[in-house]
Design a protein around this motif. Structure first.
Motif, short mmCIF file in Angstrom:
data_model
loop_
_atom_site.label_atom_id
_atom_site.label_comp_id
_atom_site.label_asym_id
_atom_site.label_seq_id
_atom_site.Cartn_x
_atom_site.Cartn_y
_atom_site.Cartn_z
N GLN A 22 0.82 -1.20 0.00
CA GLN A 22 0.00 0.00 0.00
C GLN A 22 0.85 1.26 0.00
OE1 GLN A 22 -2.47 0.43 3.43
NE2 GLN A 22 -3.86 1.89 2.47
N PHE A 23 1.96 1.22 0.73
CA PHE A 23 2.83 2.39 0.79
C PHE A 23 3.55 2.62 -0.53
CE2 PHE A 23 2.33 1.42 5.30
CZ PHE A 23 2.09 2.68 5.81
N ALA A 26 0.97 4.24 -2.76
CA ALA A 26 0.73 5.62 -2.30
C ALA A 26 1.91 6.53 -2.65
CB ALA A 26 0.48 5.64 -0.80
N THR A 296 -2.90 4.27 7.62
CA THR A 296 -3.20 5.26 6.59
C THR A 296 -3.92 6.46 7.17
OG1 THR A 296 -3.35 3.53 4.91
CG2 THR A 296 -4.40 5.63 4.41
N PHE A 376 -3.43 8.02 -0.67
CA PHE A 376 -3.91 6.82 0.04
C PHE A 376 -5.37 6.48 -0.30
CE2 PHE A 376 -0.28 7.75 2.85
CZ PHE A 376 0.23 6.48 2.99
N ASP A 377 -6.06 7.37 -1.01
CA ASP A 377 -7.46 7.13 -1.36
C ASP A 377 -7.52 6.40 -2.71
OD1 ASP A 377 -10.14 7.09 -1.77
OD2 ASP A 377 -10.46 9.23 -1.44
N ARG A 381 -6.83 7.75 -7.24
CA ARG A 381 -5.54 7.39 -7.82
C ARG A 381 -5.59 7.52 -9.32
NH1 ARG A 381 -4.41 2.03 -4.05
NH2 ARG A 381 -3.88 3.22 -2.15
#
Length: 382
Positions: A22-23, A26, A296, A376-377, A381
């Protein structure tokens, strides 16, 4: 005769098809947001200036002359050309003198013909960077040759002290209090919200009622009330820690509510049930399995909450509750500007420069926070 089947050609693995954390996703999205990157870089610059403020500032925090009082000295422009020949020379400033205006009967500053060269790496007031590294070397200044000829990049304040120096020193308190107060309130809010969600029942009831009591009291009234308990002659450093504690105490309620709501849904998911079935302790389930799901939200909340605490601290200092002499913050500098009334706008507008730093820093935090929120949403993106 049977034809041999063609050997399949090995295909290269596309790195983008591999699983990403996830990071990583992001970070890739954040790199596409130029405004957020600009805000982050400018914030780094502001914090670097705050850390090395004693070295960058040409004077000490409370240094002023008792013989040559330069009350509200105007900014001194830096000259690079010799006015006589027009050739480039060492940077210098003109020394200012005071003349009585016979129409208004007010002393006015006028530049004289005397030049004050600017040197780099000059010795001056002693200091300690981060309270640990001592030194007396300053980035620039006029040296000891002409002690009454100073560089006023932002002008002077009511006692003739250099406003540029005091603005840099003020950034240390304003920026530090904002970050530390948010970190403390975040830790308290996460801990209390996790306790309420994990144990429920009586613990949940007590914590939520406490949050409601705190949120029902106006923040400004609570701050003034708690601060008034301490004597007026309290140590300034201790007063700053008191302000930190007060800000952290009143700021954890909202985060605790959000943490409780999200962890109540997480508590019923399969991976939490599996951890309990494998014999994990309550402490491990809470800190290693449930709270990491808030990562997050915590990152985004931190970036958006810090400017709010900076504004709150500046407001308190403006009201005289925050930093006091010999220390200074951006809010207390604005309070000194407010003492001049309308004169601060028409005759000495440079005293409002600390307000620009407040707006600039809060704006940079907002750009960074918006960029992190969009990164992060998944719905935003690119």
């Amino acid at each position: 005769m049977t034809a041999a089947a063609p050997t399949p050609t090995p295909q290269k693995t596309d790195r983008r098809s591999l699983g990403q954390s996830q990071f990583s996703v992001a970070w890739g999205q954040f790199r596409k947001n130029r405004l957020a990157q600009t805000g982050g870089v400018l914030l780094i610059l502001v914090y670097v200036l705050a850390i090395f403020a004693p070295f960058i500032a040409p004077d000490g925090l409370s240094s002023y002359s008792t013989s040559n009082i330069t009350r509200f000295h105007p900014p001194t422009p830096i000259e690079f050309r010799d006015p006589a020949t027009g050739a480039f020379t060492r940077p210098f400033v003109f020394k200012y003198g005071q003349e009585l205006n016979m129409d208004t009967f007010v002393n006015e500053y006028k530049p004289t013909a005397e030049q004050c060269p600017i040197y780099f790496g000059v010795r001056g007031a002693e200091y300690k960077i981060l309270g640990l590294i001592p030194g007396n070397l300053h980035l620039f200044g006029t040296g000891q040759e002409k002690p009454d000829c100073n560089v006023f990049l932002f002008g002077g304040e009511a006692l003739g002290r250099d406003l540029f120096t005091r603005t840099l020193y003020a950034s240390q308190i304003s920026l530090t209090i904002g970050v530390v107060a948010v970190l403390l309130s975040t830790v308290i809010g996460l801990f209390m919200g996790a306790l309420a969600a994990f144990f429920g029942g009586f613990v949940d009831t007590v914590i939520m009622r406490l949050v409601e009591v705190i949120s029902a009291i106006p923040y400004l009234f609570l701050l003034l009330l708690l601060r008034s308990v301490f004597p007026q002659d309290i140590n300034p450093i201790f007063a700053l820690y008191v302000i930190l504690g007060i800000l952290a105490f009143i700021g954890w309620g909202g985060l605790a509510r959000v943490t409780r709501g999200q962890l109540l849904s997480v508590r019923e998911q399969d991976f939490v049930s599996a951890a309990r079935a494998l014999g994990a302790s309550d402490n491990r389930v809470m800190w290693r399995h449930m709270l990491p799901t808030m990562t997050t939200y915590i990152i985004v909340t931190l970036s958006l909450s810090i400017p709010g605490f900076i504004l709150l601290e500046s407001g308190l200092s403006f009201l005289g509750v925050g930093a006091v002499e010999p220390y200074v913050s951006w809010g207390s500098l604005l309070a000194q500007a407010q003492e001049g009334g309308l004169s601060s706008l028409n005759s000495r507008p440079w005293v409002l420069i600390p307000g620009f730093f407040i707006v600039f820093t809060v704006g940079c935090f907002q750009l960074l926070g918006d960029g992190l929120r969009d990164a992060f949403d998944p719905r935003k993106r690119q």
